[in-house]
Design an enzyme around this catalytic site. Structure first.
Site, PDB file in Angstrom:
ATOM      1  N   HIS A  66       0.977  -1.133  -0.084  1.00  0.00           N
ATOM      2  CA  HIS A  66      -0.026   0.155   0.097  1.00  0.00           C
ATOM      3  C   HIS A  66       0.917   1.199   0.176  1.00  0.00           C
ATOM      4  CE1 HIS A  66       1.070   0.871   4.047  1.00  0.00           C
ATOM      5  NE2 HIS A  66       1.081  -0.419   4.296  1.00  0.00           N
ATOM      6  N   GLU A  72      -2.327  -7.165   7.266  1.00  0.00           N
ATOM      7  CA  GLU A  72      -0.993  -7.046   7.942  1.00  0.00           C
ATOM      8  C   GLU A  72      -0.766  -7.985   9.139  1.00  0.00           C
ATOM      9  OE1 GLU A  72       1.945  -6.811   7.612  1.00  0.00           O
ATOM     10  OE2 GLU A  72       2.708  -4.693   7.802  1.00  0.00           O
TER      11      GLU A  72
END
Length: 219
Positions: free
Chosen positions: A29, A103
């Site tokens: 990201h 994550e």
């Protein structure tokens, strides 16, 4: 690069058909304010900043000429927005969520800077809630295999996080660590998935001078 055979404990022996090989681009990201401050994010849902949006647009432009079938994303906001920008740039439908690409959880480390983390580790303070890399690999790799199975012969962009990408690369390269900053915001790491075989085709990690990691002993 090393090719690793991943077999889930409950899976039967693989049936490999090269014609159905799928390409998956793992994309980290775009930048967040915590990235800029050097803070550990983990599962804390920090939004992307304007620099991150520019990085996402640049990644979309970079991916564009290659031709992609779909975009998927971790459910965390910073990854979702990155994936939406990339999907829009590639002219693809809205991204689907892949929860197993979220994550790595860092527990009580989340929100700390790297120096604050080192201080805790020096005092041997227990880190509650820290997810192991083995756990990350055990959910992320099967997720990638399922994704490839849904797109036989296709190409998919999977927007995820630094901890996930590092864990997958370390698993495939049979290493214990990568250089600091190896997985940058907006970076691309291309995998080829054939049956249950995962191969690193190219990675932005190569650009920082570790293209021959596969031939080195773990460090």
């Amino acid at each position: 690069m090393i090719v690793r055979l991943w077999r889930h404990p409950d899976a039967a022996g693989p049936v490999v058909d090269a014609s159905t090989a799928a390409t998956i681009a793992l994309v980290r990201h775009g930048e967040t304010d915590w990235n800029r401050q050097g803070r550990i994010q983990g599962s804390t849902d920090i939004p992307m900043n304007e620099t991150g949006r520019r990085q996402a647009r640049a990644t979309a432009s970079r991916l564009g000429p290659l031709g992609w079938d779909a975009v998927v994303t971790s459910p965390l906001a910073r990854a979702r927005e990155t994936a939406e920008i990339i999907a829009d740039g590639l002219g693809l439908p809205a991204p689907d969520l892949e929860h197993d690409l979220a994550e790595r959880r860092h527990g009580t480390l989340e929100g700390l800077t790297s120096s604050e983390r080192r201080a805790l580790e020096a005092r041997a303070v227990p880190i509650a809630g820290l997810e192991s890399r083995v756990s990350v690999v055990s959910r992320a790799v099967p997720s990638l295999l399922r994704l490839a199975a849904r797109h036989p012969g296709g190409a998919v962009v999977a927007v995820t996080h630094g901890g996930v990408i590092q864990s997958v690369l370390l698993h495939l390269w049979e290493r214990r660590s990568l250089p600091s900053g190896a997985v940058a915001n907006g970076s691309v790491h291309e995998l080829l998935v054939t049956g249950t075989r995962l191969q690193v085709v190219c990675s932005d990690v190569d650009a920082i001078g570790v293209a021959d990691l596969a031939g080195e002993a773990p460090a």
